[in-house]
Design a protein around this motif. Structure first.
Motif, mmCIF file in Angstrom:
data_model
loop_
_atom_site.group_PDB
_atom_site.id
_atom_site.type_symbol
_atom_site.label_atom_id
_atom_site.label_comp_id
_atom_site.label_asym_id
_atom_site.label_seq_id
_atom_site.Cartn_x
_atom_site.Cartn_y
_atom_site.Cartn_z
ATOM 1 N N GLY A 167 0.886 -1.090 0.083
ATOM 2 C CA GLY A 167 0.001 0.026 0.090
ATOM 3 C C GLY A 167 1.072 1.300 0.038
ATOM 4 N N THR A 168 1.313 1.539 -1.190
ATOM 5 C CA THR A 168 2.295 2.758 -1.368
ATOM 6 C C THR A 168 1.529 4.169 -1.254
ATOM 7 O OG1 THR A 168 3.371 1.135 -2.826
ATOM 8 C CG2 THR A 168 4.263 3.280 -2.749
ATOM 9 N N TYR A 169 0.475 4.200 -2.016
ATOM 10 C CA TYR A 169 -0.039 5.672 -2.363
ATOM 11 C C TYR A 169 0.721 6.428 -3.193
ATOM 12 C CZ TYR A 169 -4.075 9.071 -1.732
ATOM 13 O OH TYR A 169 -4.817 9.821 -1.839
ATOM 14 N N CYS A 170 0.923 7.565 -2.317
ATOM 15 C CA CYS A 170 2.003 8.700 -3.064
ATOM 16 C C CYS A 170 3.430 8.298 -2.441
ATOM 17 C CB CYS A 170 1.360 9.992 -2.892
ATOM 18 S SG CYS A 170 0.064 10.010 -3.851
ATOM 19 N N GLY A 171 3.687 7.584 -1.745
ATOM 20 C CA GLY A 171 5.046 7.444 -1.042
ATOM 21 C C GLY A 171 5.141 8.055 0.193
ATOM 22 N N LYS A 172 4.290 8.714 1.219
ATOM 23 C CA LYS A 172 4.726 9.302 2.172
ATOM 24 C C LYS A 172 5.203 8.226 3.387
ATOM 25 C CE LYS A 172 2.403 12.168 5.543
ATOM 26 N NZ LYS A 172 2.712 13.492 5.111
ATOM 27 N N SER A 173 4.569 7.232 3.539
ATOM 28 C CA SER A 173 5.240 6.351 4.570
ATOM 29 C C SER A 173 6.554 5.530 3.840
ATOM 30 C CB SER A 173 4.029 5.314 4.941
ATOM 31 O OG SER A 173 3.454 4.486 3.775
ATOM 32 N N THR A 174 6.377 5.521 2.641
ATOM 33 C CA THR A 174 7.529 4.712 1.972
ATOM 34 C C THR A 174 8.938 5.766 2.429
ATOM 35 O OG1 THR A 174 6.064 4.488 0.162
ATOM 36 C CG2 THR A 174 8.620 4.174 -0.075
ATOM 37 N N LEU A 175 8.697 6.941 2.608
ATOM 38 C CA LEU A 175 10.146 7.804 2.968
ATOM 39 C C LEU A 175 10.644 7.335 4.197
ATOM 40 C CD1 LEU A 175 9.323 11.187 1.637
ATOM 41 C CD2 LEU A 175 10.241 9.031 0.290
ATOM 42 N N TYR A 176 9.596 7.326 5.411
ATOM 43 C CA TYR A 176 10.142 6.847 6.591
ATOM 44 C C TYR A 176 10.784 5.497 6.700
ATOM 45 C CZ TYR A 176 7.094 10.635 8.452
ATOM 46 O OH TYR A 176 6.508 11.797 8.799
ATOM 47 N N LEU A 177 10.228 4.551 5.675
ATOM 48 C CA LEU A 177 10.824 3.196 5.699
ATOM 49 C C LEU A 177 12.141 3.457 4.807
ATOM 50 C CD1 LEU A 177 7.708 1.158 4.604
ATOM 51 C CD2 LEU A 177 9.023 1.176 6.970
ATOM 52 N N ALA A 178 12.339 4.213 4.031
ATOM 53 C CA ALA A 178 13.479 4.507 3.026
ATOM 54 C C ALA A 178 14.504 5.056 3.934
ATOM 55 C CB ALA A 178 13.208 5.264 1.876
#
Length: 205
Positions: free
Chosen positions: A41-52
């Motif tokens: 569940g990526t959507y626009c990548g907000k939480s992806t950045l915390y994981l990155a």
């Protein structure tokens, strides 16, 4: 967390409150060196950045899976529909271009790989053990359970499972992620922390 990356994360389109984002980051920094983080569940990548940010600190990698057509609650006529994310050519929601911009702005493409597809289809052929699985995909009962069924089995022994939007009280929000939490607790996971609607569990079986 890197201050510049945190600023981009907090400004990105999405539904992850800063406190929960930082809790997700903290949990993800505990992965073994070189470990794999998988986000459903990526959507626009907000939480992806915390994981990155966590992956970079731990020398790990993030794989984020989404069909980028939006969950049920993102569709026209629903509460979380955002007309700015609609492709004028097709009239359909398309968050993939916005994810690309988010990753480019944050300069994290070296640690993030995006997979475009339905999570249950990708999870069917996936074979790499996951050090941390973050579930934040569709919030209908059917989709939330399908996401867990497809990916929960890939969490390595001792690995972490993070579930977003867990609301035990129906008055606070939908119950599907909460039901996934209960299922995970019955299937070898033990709760490790709570921050807002974010729950972090560890596989102990």
């Amino acid at each position: 967390m890197d201050a510049a990356l945190r600023q981009v994360a907090e400004g990105a389109t999405g539904f992850m409150p800063p406190q929960e984002g930082l809790a997700l980051y903290t949990a993800a920094t505990a992965i073994p060196a070189g470990g794999l983080i998988c986000e459903v569940g990526t959507y626009c990548g907000k939480s992806t950045l915390y994981l990155a940010a966590a992956a970079r600190a731990a020398g790990g990698t993030v794989v984020t899976v989404d069909h980028h057509r939006g969950s049920e609650e993102n569709q026209a006529g629903w509460e979380y529909h955002d007309t700015t994310l609609v492709d004028p050519r097709t009239g359909r929601l398309d968050t993939l271009p916005f994810l690309r911009r988010t990753l480019e702005q944050a300069q994290v493409e070296d640690v993030v790989t995006a997979i475009v597809g339905r999570s249950e289809q990708v999870g069917r052929w996936w074979s790499t053990p996951v050090a941390l699985l973050f579930l934040d995909g569709g919030h209908t009962e059917e989709q939330a359970q399908a996401d867990y069924s497809a990916w929960g089995r890939h969490v390595a022994p001792g690995g972490l499972l993070a579930i977003h939007d867990v609301f035990p009280d129906p008055a606070d929000g939908g119950q599907a992620p909460y039901h996934v939490l209960l299922r995970a607790l019955d299937e070898g996971f033990r709760e490790q922390s709570r921050t807002g609607s974010l729950r972090v569990l560890r596989r102990v079986d």
